[in-house]
Design a protein around this motif. Structure first.
Motif, PDB file in Angstrom:
ATOM      1  N   LEU A 151       0.867  -1.140  -0.113  1.00 40.58           N
ATOM      2  CA  LEU A 151      -0.084   0.094   0.029  1.00 40.58           C
ATOM      3  C   LEU A 151       0.903   1.250  -0.036  1.00 40.58           C
ATOM      4  O   LEU A 151       0.710   2.147  -1.014  1.00 40.58           O
ATOM      5  N   LYS A 152       1.986   1.296   0.801  1.00 45.17           N
ATOM      6  CA  LYS A 152       2.705   2.445   0.935  1.00 45.17           C
ATOM      7  C   LYS A 152       3.424   2.580  -0.652  1.00 45.17           C
ATOM      8  O   LYS A 152       3.711   3.727  -1.207  1.00 45.17           O
ATOM      9  N   GLY A 153       3.953   1.678  -1.106  1.00 42.10           N
ATOM     10  CA  GLY A 153       4.548   1.745  -2.414  1.00 42.10           C
ATOM     11  C   GLY A 153       3.592   2.398  -3.449  1.00 42.10           C
ATOM     12  O   GLY A 153       4.128   3.031  -4.422  1.00 42.10           O
ATOM     13  N   ALA A 154       2.371   1.911  -3.381  1.00 37.60           N
ATOM     14  CA  ALA A 154       1.400   2.281  -4.339  1.00 37.60           C
ATOM     15  C   ALA A 154       1.102   3.512  -4.267  1.00 37.60           C
ATOM     16  O   ALA A 154       0.995   4.406  -5.358  1.00 37.60           O
ATOM     17  N   GLU A 155       1.065   4.110  -2.903  1.00 32.31           N
ATOM     18  CA  GLU A 155       0.833   5.389  -2.830  1.00 32.31           C
ATOM     19  C   GLU A 155       2.027   6.331  -3.165  1.00 32.31           C
ATOM     20  O   GLU A 155       1.509   7.506  -3.612  1.00 32.31           O
ATOM     21  N   ALA A 156       3.079   6.071  -2.843  1.00 32.81           N
ATOM     22  CA  ALA A 156       4.202   6.805  -3.168  1.00 32.81           C
ATOM     23  C   ALA A 156       4.302   6.925  -4.964  1.00 32.81           C
ATOM     24  O   ALA A 156       4.688   7.995  -5.440  1.00 32.81           O
ATOM     25  N   GLU A 157       4.010   5.896  -5.627  1.00 30.92           N
ATOM     26  CA  GLU A 157       3.934   5.814  -7.151  1.00 30.92           C
ATOM     27  C   GLU A 157       2.735   6.769  -7.581  1.00 30.92           C
ATOM     28  O   GLU A 157       3.192   7.789  -8.529  1.00 30.92           O
ATOM     29  N   LEU A 158       1.752   6.745  -6.755  1.00 35.06           N
ATOM     30  CA  LEU A 158       0.453   7.686  -7.482  1.00 35.06           C
ATOM     31  C   LEU A 158       0.940   9.035  -7.138  1.00 35.06           C
ATOM     32  O   LEU A 158       0.617  10.125  -7.875  1.00 35.06           O
ATOM     33  N   MET A 159       1.770   9.517  -5.932  1.00 36.51           N
ATOM     34  CA  MET A 159       2.126  10.850  -5.798  1.00 36.51           C
ATOM     35  C   MET A 159       3.121  11.228  -6.918  1.00 36.51           C
ATOM     36  O   MET A 159       3.004  12.404  -7.478  1.00 36.51           O
ATOM     37  N   THR A 160       3.937  10.215  -7.170  1.00 41.72           N
ATOM     38  CA  THR A 160       4.851  10.843  -8.275  1.00 41.72           C
ATOM     39  C   THR A 160       4.199  10.783  -9.646  1.00 41.72           C
ATOM     40  O   THR A 160       4.443  11.868 -10.563  1.00 41.72           O
ATOM     41  N   ALA A 161       3.155  10.328  -9.813  1.00 39.76           N
ATOM     42  CA  ALA A 161       2.435  10.258 -11.114  1.00 39.76           C
ATOM     43  C   ALA A 161       1.642  11.457 -11.192  1.00 39.76           C
ATOM     44  O   ALA A 161       1.399  12.259 -12.216  1.00 39.76           O
ATOM     45  N   THR A 162       1.220  11.970 -10.035  1.00 43.34           N
ATOM     46  CA  THR A 162       0.225  13.206  -9.759  1.00 43.34           C
ATOM     47  C   THR A 162       0.971  14.303 -10.115  1.00 43.34           C
ATOM     48  O   THR A 162       0.683  15.285 -10.873  1.00 43.34           O
ATOM     49  N   ALA A 163       2.154  14.359  -9.692  1.00 49.23           N
ATOM     50  CA  ALA A 163       3.293  15.452  -9.919  1.00 49.23           C
ATOM     51  C   ALA A 163       3.570  15.522 -11.231  1.00 49.23           C
ATOM     52  O   ALA A 163       3.652  16.678 -11.972  1.00 49.23           O
ATOM     53  N   ARG A 164       4.014  14.427 -12.160  1.00 47.84           N
ATOM     54  CA  ARG A 164       4.247  14.270 -13.490  1.00 47.84           C
ATOM     55  C   ARG A 164       2.796  15.048 -14.215  1.00 47.84           C
ATOM     56  O   ARG A 164       3.106  15.636 -15.170  1.00 47.84           O
ATOM     57  N   HIS A 165       1.840  14.523 -14.085  1.00 50.95           N
ATOM     58  CA  HIS A 165       0.576  15.014 -14.379  1.00 50.95           C
ATOM     59  C   HIS A 165       0.514  16.584 -14.397  1.00 50.95           C
ATOM     60  O   HIS A 165      -0.228  17.129 -15.288  1.00 50.95           O
ATOM     61  N   GLN A 166       0.819  17.022 -13.299  1.00 52.79           N
ATOM     62  CA  GLN A 166       0.637  18.268 -12.896  1.00 52.79           C
ATOM     63  C   GLN A 166       1.463  19.182 -13.931  1.00 52.79           C
ATOM     64  O   GLN A 166       1.358  20.196 -14.646  1.00 52.79           O
ATOM     65  N   LEU A 167       2.702  18.778 -14.161  1.00 55.76           N
ATOM     66  CA  LEU A 167       3.840  19.382 -15.045  1.00 55.76           C
ATOM     67  C   LEU A 167       3.235  19.077 -16.465  1.00 55.76           C
ATOM     68  O   LEU A 167       3.582  20.266 -17.105  1.00 55.76           O
ATOM     69  N   ALA A 168       2.649  18.026 -16.770  1.00 55.92           N
ATOM     70  CA  ALA A 168       2.039  17.881 -18.139  1.00 55.92           C
ATOM     71  C   ALA A 168       0.891  19.016 -18.468  1.00 55.92           C
ATOM     72  O   ALA A 168       0.853  19.675 -19.530  1.00 55.92           O
ATOM     73  N   ARG A 169       0.103  19.138 -17.491  1.00 53.45           N
ATOM     74  CA  ARG A 169      -0.879  20.058 -17.506  1.00 53.45           C
ATOM     75  C   ARG A 169      -0.090  21.723 -17.621  1.00 53.45           C
ATOM     76  O   ARG A 169      -0.569  22.454 -18.545  1.00 53.45           O
ATOM     77  N   ASP A 170       0.787  21.730 -16.785  1.00 54.07           N
ATOM     78  CA  ASP A 170       1.417  22.966 -16.952  1.00 54.07           C
ATOM     79  C   ASP A 170       2.003  23.564 -18.301  1.00 54.07           C
ATOM     80  O   ASP A 170       2.085  24.465 -18.871  1.00 54.07           O
ATOM     81  N   ALA A 171       2.554  22.263 -18.878  1.00 51.69           N
ATOM     82  CA  ALA A 171       3.353  22.605 -20.042  1.00 51.69           C
ATOM     83  C   ALA A 171       2.290  22.833 -21.179  1.00 51.69           C
ATOM     84  O   ALA A 171       2.565  23.648 -21.953  1.00 51.69           O
ATOM     85  N   VAL A 172       1.372  22.077 -21.213  1.00 56.62           N
ATOM     86  CA  VAL A 172       0.109  22.844 -22.163  1.00 56.62           C
ATOM     87  C   VAL A 172      -0.320  24.059 -21.927  1.00 56.62           C
ATOM     88  O   VAL A 172      -0.445  24.802 -22.962  1.00 56.62           O
ATOM     89  N   ALA A 173      -0.496  24.440 -20.825  1.00 57.58           N
ATOM     90  CA  ALA A 173      -0.668  25.955 -20.171  1.00 57.58           C
ATOM     91  C   ALA A 173       0.129  26.761 -20.442  1.00 57.58           C
ATOM     92  O   ALA A 173      -0.063  27.941 -20.941  1.00 57.58           O
ATOM     93  N   ASP A 174       1.442  26.495 -20.696  1.00 48.36           N
ATOM     94  CA  ASP A 174       2.520  27.602 -20.832  1.00 48.36           C
ATOM     95  C   ASP A 174       2.972  27.216 -22.276  1.00 48.36           C
ATOM     96  O   ASP A 174       4.241  27.848 -22.399  1.00 48.36           O
ATOM     97  N   ALA A 175       2.370  26.551 -23.209  1.00 49.09           N
ATOM     98  CA  ALA A 175       2.798  26.561 -24.592  1.00 49.09           C
ATOM     99  C   ALA A 175       3.100  27.799 -25.154  1.00 49.09           C
ATOM    100  O   ALA A 175       3.771  27.925 -26.160  1.00 49.09           O
ATOM    101  N   ASP A 176       2.481  28.685 -24.662  1.00 48.14           N
ATOM    102  CA  ASP A 176       2.405  30.313 -25.217  1.00 48.14           C
ATOM    103  C   ASP A 176       3.615  31.178 -24.401  1.00 48.14           C
ATOM    104  O   ASP A 176       3.539  30.933 -23.332  1.00 48.14           O
ATOM    105  N   LEU A 177       4.352  31.608 -25.195  1.00 55.15           N
ATOM    106  CA  LEU A 177       5.459  32.564 -24.597  1.00 55.15           C
ATOM    107  C   LEU A 177       4.632  33.897 -24.744  1.00 55.15           C
ATOM    108  O   LEU A 177       4.634  34.576 -25.818  1.00 55.15           O
ATOM    109  N   LEU A 178       4.754  34.622 -23.225  1.00 57.64           N
ATOM    110  CA  LEU A 178       3.980  35.876 -23.492  1.00 57.64           C
ATOM    111  C   LEU A 178       5.140  36.834 -23.176  1.00 57.64           C
ATOM    112  O   LEU A 178       6.130  36.476 -22.193  1.00 57.64           O
TER     113      LEU A 178
END
Length: 373
Positions: A151-178
């Protein structure tokens, strides 16, 4: 025998008499040599004035703030809508990364996140069952600890994946250079179609706010040039229109590449319309104390040292060594060696020698205070 001697004696006396008469005639007829004509010169009367040296610096207008713009994430540059020299405003879209790759990365991260969430749910259910069975003796301690670790290992991997998902969302949002501020694009090292890394400089933006004049000075700083000191500037195209700036920064050390000291001068609001790169000139005034201003032609040499021809009461000249404070265009500023009231040769002293008689043809007016070139 005596007759022969008397004849010789008489002949000798006759020759002496003839030579004496000839010498007397020549001496009486010779005229004294004519005196040399006095050399005509132009003189100047010495009068000390307040020395004010004018130093002119040439520089250009530069932006005080320059922003290096970059995409926060890696990707392929799909578009750059500005070029060097273009004016931009705050919030304007300057460039864009390829959205297809960014959205694909976001979709992959979302799928990974869902899979890990299901794994966590399964591990949590297994751990709950082991926790209920252990007190009743239907399972052992090893199975319980295994479920807990899973359970602890799965929760740690989920936290890592959540951070990567947030970075991917930010990359899409920051695709425009202002644009961060109003300004001018001064560099574009990247072209559309290139793949850039996160943080790689794509554009350089010079802000319109608070431009300054930048000068490189090759010598020791003039007296009075300190941070905060006022300084007069003008553009080369409008020399009659002067403005007053303020020294903002003086480099603490000499540049290793150019051997100069960099001076930055803040410009007032009235000069903010000057385009970047405008050539400007600054005028510095430096007090030199009492000096005597003489034309270049008045300066001579005495054993390698600067000297001038001084005229005495009998209109005869003599060399007097002087100490030159500053050499300027068409004139020299003498700091020592002359006294008020002295008469010196200002023009025509090229062929003079000590003790020569001169005739003063004209006396120049004393230069006024200040030492402007």
């Amino acid at each position: 025998m005596s007759v022969g001697l008397d004849a010789v004696t008489r002949m000798g006396l006759l020759r002496i008499t003839v030579f004496g008469l000839l010498a007397l005639v020549v001496g009486c007829s010779a005229e004294p040599p004519p005196e040399k004509t006095a050399v005509r010169v132009v003189a100047q009367q010495v009068a000390q004035v307040a020395g004010l040296a004018q130093t002119v610096l040439t520089g250009d207008v530069q932006a005080r703030f320059v922003s290096e713009l970059a995409f926060p994430s890696a990707g392929k540059v799909a578009q750059l809508s500005v070029d060097v020299g273009d004016k931009v405003v705050t919030g304007q879209v300057l460039g864009r990364l390829d959205p297809l790759e960014l959205r694909a990365t976001l979709d992959i991260s979302e799928a990974e996140l869902q899979a890990l969430q299901a794994r966590v749910d399964l591990a949590r259910a297994d751990y709950s069952r082991q926790a209920r069975l252990l007190p009743q003796g239907y399972t052992n301690r090893n199975e319980y600890e295994r479920a807990q670790a899973a359970l602890k290992g799965a929760e740690a991997e989920l936290m890592t994946a959540t951070a990567r998902h947030q970075l991917a969302r930010d990359a899409v949002a920051d695709a425009d250079l202002l644009a961060l501020a109003d300004g001018v694009v001064v560099a574009r090292p990247v072209a559309p179609g290139e793949v850039v890394q996160a943080g790689q400089v794509v554009l350089s933006l010079a802000h319109d706010e608070a431009p300054e004049a930048v000068f490189d000075w090759y010598e020791a700083l003039p007296t009075g040039l300190v941070i905060g000191a006022p300084i007069h500037l003008h553009t080369l195209s409008e020399p009659a229109r002067e403005i007053s700036g303020q020294v903002r920064e003086i480099a603490p050390s000499v540049s290793a590449s150019s051997g100069t000291l960099r001076i930055r001068v803040s410009l007032p609001a009235e000069a903010w319309h000057w385009p970047l790169g405008t050539v400007v000139a600054a005028r510095l005034a430096e007090s030199l104390g009492p000096v005597v201003v003489l034309p270049w032609a008045a300066l001579s040499r005495d054993q390698g040292q600067p000297a001038v021809w001084r005229i005495d009461a009998q209109q005869r000249v003599s060399l007097s060594r002087v100490e030159v404070s500053r050499y300027e265009t068409g004139r020299v500023l003498v700091a020592a060696g002359l006294r008020d009231g002295d008469l010196v040769v200002a023009q025509g002293g090229q062929l003079l020698y000590p003790g020569q008689q001169v005739e003063v043809a004209n006396v120049l007016a004393v230069s006024g205070p200040g030492a402007q070139p």
